[in-house]
Design a protein around this motif. Sequence first.
Motif, PDB file in Angstrom:
ATOM      1  N   ARG A   1      18.052  45.830  51.596  1.00 41.87           N
ATOM      2  CA  ARG A   1      17.249  46.273  50.448  1.00 41.87           C
ATOM      3  C   ARG A   1      17.751  45.643  49.156  1.00 41.87           C
ATOM      4  N   GLU A   2      19.078  45.516  49.033  1.00 36.22           N
ATOM      5  CA  GLU A   2      19.653  44.894  47.842  1.00 36.22           C
ATOM      6  C   GLU A   2      19.273  43.412  47.774  1.00 36.22           C
ATOM      7  N   PHE A   3      19.294  42.756  48.935  1.00 36.69           N
ATOM      8  CA  PHE A   3      18.918  41.340  48.982  1.00 36.69           C
ATOM      9  C   PHE A   3      17.464  41.154  48.533  1.00 36.69           C
ATOM     10  N   VAL A   4      16.568  41.976  49.081  1.00 33.44           N
ATOM     11  CA  VAL A   4      15.142  41.857  48.729  1.00 33.44           C
ATOM     12  C   VAL A   4      14.940  42.086  47.238  1.00 33.44           C
ATOM     13  N   LYS A   5      15.608  43.106  46.700  1.00 31.44           N
ATOM     14  CA  LYS A   5      15.483  43.412  45.271  1.00 31.44           C
ATOM     15  C   LYS A   5      15.932  42.232  44.414  1.00 31.44           C
ATOM     16  N   ASN A   6      17.127  41.702  44.715  1.00 34.89           N
ATOM     17  CA  ASN A   6      17.663  40.593  43.918  1.00 34.89           C
ATOM     18  C   ASN A   6      16.886  39.299  44.126  1.00 34.89           C
ATOM     19  N   ALA A   7      16.516  39.043  45.381  1.00 32.58           N
ATOM     20  CA  ALA A   7      15.778  37.814  45.683  1.00 32.58           C
ATOM     21  C   ALA A   7      14.433  37.815  44.977  1.00 32.58           C
ATOM     22  N   TRP A   8      13.745  38.938  45.021  1.00 34.37           N
ATOM     23  CA  TRP A   8      12.412  38.962  44.420  1.00 34.37           C
ATOM     24  C   TRP A   8      12.478  38.862  42.906  1.00 34.37           C
ATOM     25  N   ALA A   9      13.541  39.403  42.323  1.00 39.98           N
ATOM     26  CA  ALA A   9      13.715  39.260  40.874  1.00 39.98           C
ATOM     27  C   ALA A   9      13.905  37.790  40.510  1.00 39.98           C
TER      28      ALA A   9
END
Length: 402
Positions: free
Chosen positions: A349-357
Amino acid sequence: MTESNFSLKKIEISVSEAEKRTGRNAMNMQETYTAYLIETRSVEHSDGQSVLTDSLWRRCSAFEWLRNYLLVYYPHVVVPPLPEKRAEFVWHKLSADNMDPDFVERRRIGLENFLLRLASHPILCRDKIFYLFLTQEGNWKETVNETGFQLKADSRLKALNATFRVKNPDKRFIELKHYSDELQSVISHLLRVRARVADRLYGVYKVHGNYGRVFSEWSAIEKEMGDGLQSAGHHMDVYASSIDDILEDEEHYADQLKEYLFYAEALRAVCRKHELMQYDLEMAAQDLASKKQQCEELATGGELFSIWGVTTQLFGQETPEQREARIKMLEEQIKEGEQQLKSKNLEGREFVKNAWADIERFKEQKNHDLKEALISYAVMQISMCKKGIQVWTNAKECFSKM
């Protein structure tokens, strides 16, 4: 200037020179390569005084080393690409030799742009290895090796396996991967069209030099018309020679498009990392479910068709103590597996959040850069046409004075 506040100061970074060198490679064979001079200078020091410029030389392999490190340690970031190592989508008058002076100059500009991209990135600009790349000439590669980034890099085979075996991929990353493929395809076609147009335009302009030769020859046999024909021929010669500078300027805009051609692969790298993480998550969940099933079968005695059941039939019935020990071992593994699954879920979830930002940041950058590049290219074409009109206007005046 310290490492901790490096990204908080205004820094000027430039790749000011390129130098051809010879040396020994890892195989102890002589090779020719190009080294680039990197200069850094803080615009303003903390005490308001100016700071002397720092400079060091790096060869292309060091830039590649830096980017490979960043790809491993910042998998959620769309890491800026390096410029091409060999010229692609060139028209026939350009050399594809990577030691050609014009190509080396364009690569120098591309490497400078790469460093400026890193320095302007909100995350990458704070990286210590990047700071040392700009400031530490000796033993920098050893410092990078100490990070162990090569051991942490995902193998291509593992990434390919995850691509085909992941069961629940994120639709957003699937769409992003498709977009990156289409972006690469569109820009490739655009660059091919531009190369074909450049070839034909070069021919058209150079053929105008024949006008200059003919008008000059004609002026030699005319008395009243001679001066006008000679002057018109001169304008045609100027027109024919102007295409060299025009197409040289065009290469600058082509290189801007090529940067986003290579950015497409950077987008796919983020997608591949997410697929790997999703695949690891699914494998962890599957392993946990299998252990829970084994534990339940042991507790109820219904393990006839399990691996343990077949083993019991082959080697004899186990004692209650052995069964209890197995249950206890599985319960410990289940507890550990649940913690791992929870950790992988949080990490995902942290990866998706940071990647999408970062992807959203990249999209804004891309839209701005490509818009500016296309407008500038159109303005250059308009200017080129105006110069052509001016040449023929001048020729007309020459003819009128005859």
